[in-house]
Design a protein around this motif. Structure first.
Motif, PDB file in Angstrom:
ATOM      1  N   HIS B 137      82.356 -37.898 -23.167  1.00 42.71           N
ATOM      2  CA  HIS B 137      82.784 -37.307 -21.899  1.00 42.71           C
ATOM      3  C   HIS B 137      82.898 -38.398 -20.833  1.00 42.71           C
ATOM      4  O   HIS B 137      82.029 -39.260 -20.738  1.00 42.71           O
ATOM      5  CB  HIS B 137      81.783 -36.238 -21.445  1.00 42.71           C
ATOM      6  N   LYS B 182      71.785 -35.407 -19.315  1.00 43.19           N
ATOM      7  CA  LYS B 182      72.940 -35.230 -18.416  1.00 43.19           C
ATOM      8  C   LYS B 182      73.866 -34.150 -18.979  1.00 43.19           C
ATOM      9  O   LYS B 182      74.348 -33.304 -18.230  1.00 43.19           O
ATOM     10  CB  LYS B 182      73.709 -36.539 -18.234  1.00 43.19           C
ATOM     11  N   SER B 184      73.162 -31.558 -20.803  1.00 43.28           N
ATOM     12  CA  SER B 184      72.654 -30.193 -20.636  1.00 43.28           C
ATOM     13  C   SER B 184      72.482 -29.834 -19.163  1.00 43.28           C
ATOM     14  O   SER B 184      72.839 -28.739 -18.742  1.00 43.28           O
ATOM     15  CB  SER B 184      71.348 -30.005 -21.407  1.00 43.28           C
ATOM     16  N   THR B 185      71.945 -30.751 -18.346  1.00 42.29           N
ATOM     17  CA  THR B 185      71.627 -30.404 -16.964  1.00 42.29           C
ATOM     18  C   THR B 185      72.855 -30.379 -16.070  1.00 42.29           C
ATOM     19  O   THR B 185      72.985 -29.508 -15.208  1.00 42.29           O
ATOM     20  CB  THR B 185      70.601 -31.400 -16.391  1.00 42.29           C
ATOM     21  N   ALA B 186      73.755 -31.324 -16.271  1.00 44.41           N
ATOM     22  CA  ALA B 186      74.933 -31.371 -15.398  1.00 44.41           C
ATOM     23  C   ALA B 186      76.023 -30.424 -15.884  1.00 44.41           C
ATOM     24  O   ALA B 186      77.021 -30.243 -15.211  1.00 44.41           O
ATOM     25  CB  ALA B 186      75.472 -32.793 -15.313  1.00 44.41           C
ATOM     26  N   GLY B 187      75.819 -29.835 -17.066  1.00 44.76           N
ATOM     27  CA  GLY B 187      76.800 -28.852 -17.525  1.00 44.76           C
ATOM     28  C   GLY B 187      78.045 -29.468 -18.136  1.00 44.76           C
ATOM     29  O   GLY B 187      79.148 -28.952 -17.941  1.00 44.76           O
ATOM     30  N   ILE B 188      77.888 -30.582 -18.876  1.00 49.77           N
ATOM     31  CA  ILE B 188      79.036 -31.111 -19.617  1.00 49.77           C
ATOM     32  C   ILE B 188      79.350 -30.116 -20.733  1.00 49.77           C
ATOM     33  O   ILE B 188      78.484 -29.796 -21.548  1.00 49.77           O
ATOM     34  CB  ILE B 188      78.719 -32.511 -20.191  1.00 49.77           C
ATOM     35  N   PRO B 189      80.570 -29.581 -20.751  1.00 48.08           N
ATOM     36  CA  PRO B 189      80.856 -28.498 -21.691  1.00 48.08           C
ATOM     37  C   PRO B 189      81.194 -29.008 -23.104  1.00 48.08           C
ATOM     38  O   PRO B 189      81.652 -30.138 -23.260  1.00 48.08           O
ATOM     39  CB  PRO B 189      82.092 -27.837 -21.074  1.00 48.08           C
TER      40      PRO B 189
END
Lengths: 117, 428
Positions: B137, B182, B184-189
């Motif tokens: 990502h 990062k 999981s917490t920042a919401g990388i899909p």
């Protein structure tokens, strides 16, 4: 997910942050109004901030409140405002942040908001 | 690839004190080698959580080592491990029932755990692609992208990745933990990017794989010129990606390029570990199987009619591969290809290679004229000065050659490259 979009830019650069009475300022404001309308469903809140010249930093040490004129850290880019946005994931949040007018001249920092539930 | 030494880390696919006999250990290693990305992709899709997926996949491998020893190796080892990993995930989620969402997930998983894992290839392809795009990502830094890709797609252990990049294991472990946090917490899909972004996102994936390959191909700070492992892993990742994106020409072009470069691996250094230049390599020892595979892939890519920089570089290396002797090299064609490559991205390093090709096709003087224009961006780049030195040497200007070799030596950290440059300097 909920994110904060923190808007950083050089507040001393007239081209980036023009005087509020100028025409250029009006153009930037129009950009923000359009951003707000285009993303009304995602924006949960937000504010624009007065320049760092008006800032006061507060620290309490040994029970004593110490205030200092100006922001805590000297940096080239300053926090000028923020939005709280709701987005499905980071990709969606990036897509929204990229529409904030100052993403063209400054930096938008996206931070997930902690959910304390 | 997976050393069965007794000190193997517990988080790796090989438990430290595995009682397993070697053929069971081999069967488990084979699953990791062939099916790790599928296993991880399925679990991430089930669980939506990379960390948990990795943990339960790891546990399932350890269970396999014990159970296969007693019960024999199942017919479909990968499916067996997937099923065990799912059960482990259910157990974990049950224990964590204070979170209602997790209990719901456990119930849903329970349904899938009952299924005999009969993978739908289309679903599996998408699941793997989602995982690849999450690991690569663009909001992750490149070190994290490489480490995650090697861990989650190639199935290397943290220790193996650390040693490949010459960093302490703890450093690599922390890098992986941060990257996963990062995600999981920042919401990388975990999604396949929409068509509009797909090409840009694929470029990031290509870049990550090619960096991994280059890390193995010529290590800047290592004592050895190359680490076979990372080249092999990059190629393996390239194969996985090419299988997933068979209609993308640059994905095929990248794999072709890596294969064509890797075909020369045994001739790039001599028995002392010293560098042997392309025109001095023993071409009879180039790996013809890799060359044939690379050329076939390149043809397949070109038929898709989507030109791009990896295909052009593969074509350049195919021309080297086709020349029976260095003197037979079609430098005019190669120079032309570099000219095309420059149009795809005018980086100074491409310009440098273009200059070398000009020198080979039209003489050292023309090459030097081209390189003179690159002094400003490349003045701190060792290869730039080494290339200039070589051209001055060929023109008989020992003084200019010596100065350029000395500058190149100042800028080089790789021991094999240093020996090469000093030898050339001495020969003037």
């Amino acid at each position: 997910m909920k994110y904060a979009a923190l808007i950083y830019s050089d507040e001393h650069d007239e081209a980036v942050n023009p005087d509020p009475t100028s025409e250029a300022f009006g153009a930037i404001m129009a950009g923000y109004i359009k951003f707000g309308e285009d993303n009304a469903n995602s924006i949960e809140g937000g504010e624009a901030l007065e320049p760092t010249a008006t800032a006061t930093s507060v620290q309490v040490r040994d029970g004593e409140t110490i205030t200092t004129d100006g922001p805590f850290a000297e940096t080239k880019e300053h926090l000028g405002g923020f939005y709280i946005i709701e987005a499905a994931d980071l990709d969606a949040a990036v897509a929204i942040a990229a529409q904030i007018p100052h993403s063209q001249t400054g930096t938008i920092e996206i931070r997930p908001v902690i959910n304390f539930d | 690839m997976y050393p069965d030494d007794a000190s193997a880390e517990p988080t790796g696919p090989y438990p430290a004190d595995a009682p397993a006999t070697s053929h069971v250990a081999q069967a488990v290693a084979d699953v990791v080698h062939r099916e790790w990305s599928r296993l991880m992709a399925t679990l991430v899709s089930d669980l939506g959580d990379l960390d948990l997926a990795e943990d339960v996949a790891q546990e399932a491998l350890e269970v396999a080592l014990q159970r296969w020893n007693d019960d024999g190796i199942p017919d479909r080892p990968g499916a067996w491990i997937t099923t065990v990993a799912r059960r482990r995930a259910i157990d974990r989620l049950r224990r964590d029932e204070n979170r209602r969402k997790k209990a719901e997930l456990a119930a849903r998983l329970e349904e899938r755990a009952g299924e005999v894992a009969e993978p739908d290839e289309t679903v599996l392809r998408d699941e793997q692609l989602r995982l690849v795009f999450a690991c690569c990502h663009p909001t992750l830094r490149v070190e994290a992208q490489m480490a995650l890709t090697l861990r989650c797609i190639a199935g290397l252990t943290t220790r193996e990745i650390a040693s490949a990049f010459l960093v302490p294991e703890a450093t690599m472990a922390q890098r992986l933990v941060r990257a996963k946090k990062k995600i999981s917490t920042a919401g990388i899909p975990f999604v396949i990017p929409p068509d509009l972004e797909l090409l840009n996102r694929l470029r990031v994936v290509h870049h990550v794989l090619y960096l991994i390959f280059n890390e193995g191909y010529a290590r800047a700070e290592g004592d050895q010129l190359m680490s076979h492992d990372l080249c092999d892993e990059a190629i393996r990742l390239g194969r996985i990606t090419a299988e997933l994106m068979a209609d993308d020409a640059e994905t095929l072009g990248l794999l072709a390029l890596m294969l064509l470069l890797h075909a020369r691996r045994d001739t790039r250094t001599d028995e002392h570990g010293d560098i042997v230049l392309l025109n001095e390599q023993d071409r009879s020892r180039w790996d013809q199987a890799l060359i044939a595979e690379g050329e076939a892939l390149l043809e397949q890519a070109v038929r898709l009619a989507q030109p791009g920089p990896y295909q052009i570089q593969a074509a350049i290396n195919a021309l080297h591969a086709e020349a029976e002797t260095a003197a037979d090299t079609d430098w005019v064609q190669i120079e032309h290809l570099y000219g095309t490559l420059v149009m795809h991205g005018r980086t100074p390093v491409v310009g440098l290679n273009h200059g070398v090709a000009i020198a080979m096709a039209y003489g050292p003087e023309k090459g030097l004229t081209h390189l003179d224009r690159l002094t400003e961006p490349l003045d701190d780049y060792g290869y730039y000065h080494a290339a200039r030195a070589d051209l001055h040497r060929r023109l008989g200007d020992d003084e200019a050659a010596g100065a350029a070799y000395r500058r190149a030596i100042e800028l080089t950290a790789n021991a094999a490259e240093l020996r090469f440059l000093r030898r050339r300097l001495d020969e003037l």
